[in-house]
Design a protein around this motif. Structure first.
Motif, PDB file in Angstrom:
ATOM      1  N   SER A 130       0.821  -1.216   0.000  1.00 34.59           N
ATOM      2  CA  SER A 130       0.000   0.000   0.000  1.00 34.59           C
ATOM      3  C   SER A 130       0.854   1.265   0.000  1.00 34.59           C
ATOM      4  CB  SER A 130      -0.923   0.014   1.219  1.00 34.59           C
ATOM      5  OG  SER A 130      -0.153   0.129   2.421  1.00 34.59           O
ATOM      6  N   GLY A 131       2.132   1.108   0.368  1.00 32.02           N
ATOM      7  CA  GLY A 131       3.016   2.277   0.430  1.00 32.02           C
ATOM      8  C   GLY A 131       2.785   3.126   1.659  1.00 32.02           C
ATOM      9  N   LYS A 132       2.067   2.584   2.645  1.00 31.29           N
ATOM     10  CA  LYS A 132       1.775   3.311   3.881  1.00 31.29           C
ATOM     11  C   LYS A 132       2.574   2.732   5.053  1.00 31.29           C
ATOM     12  CE  LYS A 132      -1.487   5.953   2.118  1.00 31.29           C
ATOM     13  NZ  LYS A 132      -1.399   7.422   2.071  1.00 31.29           N
ATOM     14  N   ARG A 133       2.770   3.570   6.076  1.00 32.79           N
ATOM     15  CA  ARG A 133       3.481   3.145   7.271  1.00 32.79           C
ATOM     16  C   ARG A 133       2.849   3.807   8.489  1.00 32.79           C
ATOM     17  NH1 ARG A 133       9.058   2.014   7.057  1.00 32.79           N
ATOM     18  NH2 ARG A 133       9.367   3.639   5.481  1.00 32.79           N
ATOM     19  N   LEU A 134       2.783   3.079   9.618  1.00 35.36           N
ATOM     20  CA  LEU A 134       2.240   3.643  10.858  1.00 35.36           C
ATOM     21  C   LEU A 134       3.373   4.004  11.814  1.00 35.36           C
ATOM     22  CD1 LEU A 134      -0.843   1.391  11.745  1.00 35.36           C
ATOM     23  CD2 LEU A 134      -0.823   3.581  10.558  1.00 35.36           C
ATOM     24  N   TYR A 135       3.217   5.150  12.480  1.00 34.73           N
ATOM     25  CA  TYR A 135       4.142   5.563  13.540  1.00 34.73           C
ATOM     26  C   TYR A 135       3.353   5.696  14.830  1.00 34.73           C
ATOM     27  CZ  TYR A 135       7.842   6.552  10.186  1.00 34.73           C
ATOM     28  OH  TYR A 135       8.815   6.423   9.221  1.00 34.73           O
ATOM     29  N   TYR A 136       3.984   5.258  15.935  1.00 38.33           N
ATOM     30  CA  TYR A 136       3.339   5.288  17.255  1.00 38.33           C
ATOM     31  C   TYR A 136       4.145   6.203  18.175  1.00 38.33           C
ATOM     32  CZ  TYR A 136       1.328   1.018  15.306  1.00 38.33           C
ATOM     33  OH  TYR A 136       0.704   0.117  14.481  1.00 38.33           O
ATOM     34  N   THR A 183       2.740   8.159   4.158  1.00 35.37           N
ATOM     35  CA  THR A 183       3.176   7.495   2.930  1.00 35.37           C
ATOM     36  C   THR A 183       4.685   7.274   2.988  1.00 35.37           C
ATOM     37  OG1 THR A 183       1.419   8.582   1.675  1.00 35.37           O
ATOM     38  CG2 THR A 183       3.254   7.645   0.416  1.00 35.37           C
ATOM     39  N   LYS A 184       5.124   6.059   2.711  1.00 32.75           N
ATOM     40  CA  LYS A 184       6.553   5.749   2.741  1.00 32.75           C
ATOM     41  C   LYS A 184       7.300   6.632   1.742  1.00 32.75           C
ATOM     42  CE  LYS A 184       6.037   0.887   4.075  1.00 32.75           C
ATOM     43  NZ  LYS A 184       6.261  -0.518   3.670  1.00 32.75           N
ATOM     44  N   GLY A 185       8.421   7.193   2.229  1.00 32.02           N
ATOM     45  CA  GLY A 185       9.233   8.038   1.359  1.00 32.02           C
ATOM     46  C   GLY A 185       8.788   9.479   1.299  1.00 32.02           C
ATOM     47  N   ARG A 187       7.742  13.356   2.866  1.00 28.53           N
ATOM     48  CA  ARG A 187       8.475  14.263   3.751  1.00 28.53           C
ATOM     49  C   ARG A 187       8.220  13.905   5.211  1.00 28.53           C
ATOM     50  NH1 ARG A 187       7.609  19.622   5.928  1.00 28.53           N
ATOM     51  NH2 ARG A 187       5.485  19.555   5.118  1.00 28.53           N
ATOM     52  N   LYS A 188       6.967  13.614   5.547  1.00 26.70           N
ATOM     53  CA  LYS A 188       6.630  13.211   6.915  1.00 26.70           C
ATOM     54  C   LYS A 188       7.393  11.960   7.314  1.00 26.70           C
ATOM     55  CE  LYS A 188       1.988  14.971   7.939  1.00 26.70           C
ATOM     56  NZ  LYS A 188       0.616  14.568   8.307  1.00 26.70           N
ATOM     57  N   ASP A 189       7.428  10.985   6.383  1.00 28.68           N
ATOM     58  CA  ASP A 189       8.103   9.721   6.662  1.00 28.68           C
ATOM     59  C   ASP A 189       9.585   9.956   6.939  1.00 28.68           C
ATOM     60  OD1 ASP A 189       8.344   6.951   6.966  1.00 28.68           O
ATOM     61  OD2 ASP A 189       8.830   6.660   4.857  1.00 28.68           O
ATOM     62  N   LYS A 190      10.225  10.791   6.132  1.00 28.16           N
ATOM     63  CA  LYS A 190      11.652  11.073   6.307  1.00 28.16           C
ATOM     64  C   LYS A 190      11.924  11.783   7.631  1.00 28.16           C
ATOM     65  CE  LYS A 190      12.609  11.277   1.359  1.00 28.16           C
ATOM     66  NZ  LYS A 190      12.916  12.170   0.205  1.00 28.16           N
ATOM     67  N   VAL A 191      11.030  12.701   8.005  1.00 28.02           N
ATOM     68  CA  VAL A 191      11.188  13.421   9.277  1.00 28.02           C
ATOM     69  C   VAL A 191      11.074  12.443  10.452  1.00 28.02           C
ATOM     70  CG1 VAL A 191      10.166  15.139  10.816  1.00 28.02           C
ATOM     71  CG2 VAL A 191      10.428  15.642   8.391  1.00 28.02           C
ATOM     72  N   ARG A 192      10.062  11.535  10.393  1.00 28.31           N
ATOM     73  CA  ARG A 192       9.885  10.562  11.472  1.00 28.31           C
ATOM     74  C   ARG A 192      11.099   9.624  11.570  1.00 28.31           C
ATOM     75  NH1 ARG A 192       6.830  13.763  11.591  1.00 28.31           N
ATOM     76  NH2 ARG A 192       4.580  13.797  11.915  1.00 28.31           N
TER      77      ARG A 192
END
Length: 225
Positions: A130-136, A183-185, A187-192
């Motif tokens: 899906s190209g998605k990722r969860l952060y907790y 979404t993987k890759g 800007r949010k993903d890179k910051v996390r």
């Protein structure tokens, strides 16, 4: 000549605290000329986080809704008022359309806003491909977790392992954990990812410093110490 500022007395502080709780709808009429009663003192201690700016209040449309939300989320309050621990700059509100409590605050990246909904349970993990990722993220001052610092994890298992090290029961903090889907890759993903890497690097450096100090203070064989 500068004016001398009068220091606040204990009674001044008491009056200020009572008025704050009255504005929040957590306490009724109080004769401020009299000595504080044990019941009033207990109220002040109960809502100390609110008085210190570590919590905020949300007003539900009716007492029944407020009572349901307090019970579901394990929060304090009275009447229509719900008291919620908050992060710096975090703002909470009751969402009439969904009947939930939501919050917003600034994110890690410039111009980013993090939205959170307080509710039991977690979204299902994204489907493969899906190209998605969860952060907790565990907020600071989490109920049942003492003074754990705010920390973000890239997986649910990593978070559970971290909590187990501090002997924290996940069910005690479940309603306070923030879950973000990105979404993987992106800007949010890179910051996390960068934040998690930096936090891990700092933790490792702290471990190395403590390890060196421990070895330095350890008595040497034959030293007689």
């Amino acid at each position: 000549m500068s004016k001398r500022v009068r220091r606040k007395t204990q009674h001044d502080i008491f009056v200020s605290n009572v008025k704050k709780l009255q504005r929040a709808g957590l306490i009724g009429k109080v004769d401020l000329r009299k000595k504080a009663s044990p019941a009033i003192i207990r109220k002040i201690e109960k809502y100390r986080p609110l008085l210190r700016g570590k919590a905020t209040v949300v007003v539900a449309p009716d007492t029944r809704t407020a009572a349901r939300l307090r019970k579901t989320l394990g929060l304090k309050g009275s009447g229509k008022t719900i008291v919620i621990p908050k992060e710096k700059g975090e703002r909470y509100r009751y969402q009439k359309t969904t009947g939930e409590i939501v919050s917003t605050r600034k994110g890690y990246a410039k111009g980013e806003t993090i939205k959170k909904t307080l509710s039991k349970g977690f979204p299902a993990p994204p489907e493969k491909g899906s190209g998605k990722r969860l952060y907790y993220t565990i907020p600071e001052r989490t109920r049942g977790a003492g003074r754990l610092k705010r920390k973000t994890f890239g997986s649910f298992d990593e978070m559970l392992y971290y909590l187990s090290k501090y002997e924290v029961d996940f069910e005690d903090i479940e309603d306070r954990v923030e879950v973000e889907e990105v979404t993987k890759g992106s800007r949010k993903d890179k910051v996390r990812q960068k934040k998690i890497h930096d936090d891990s690097a700092r933790a490792y450096r702290r471990y190395k410093r403590k390890r060196r100090a421990s070895l330095k203070n350890k008595p040497r064989a034959g030293s007689g110490r």
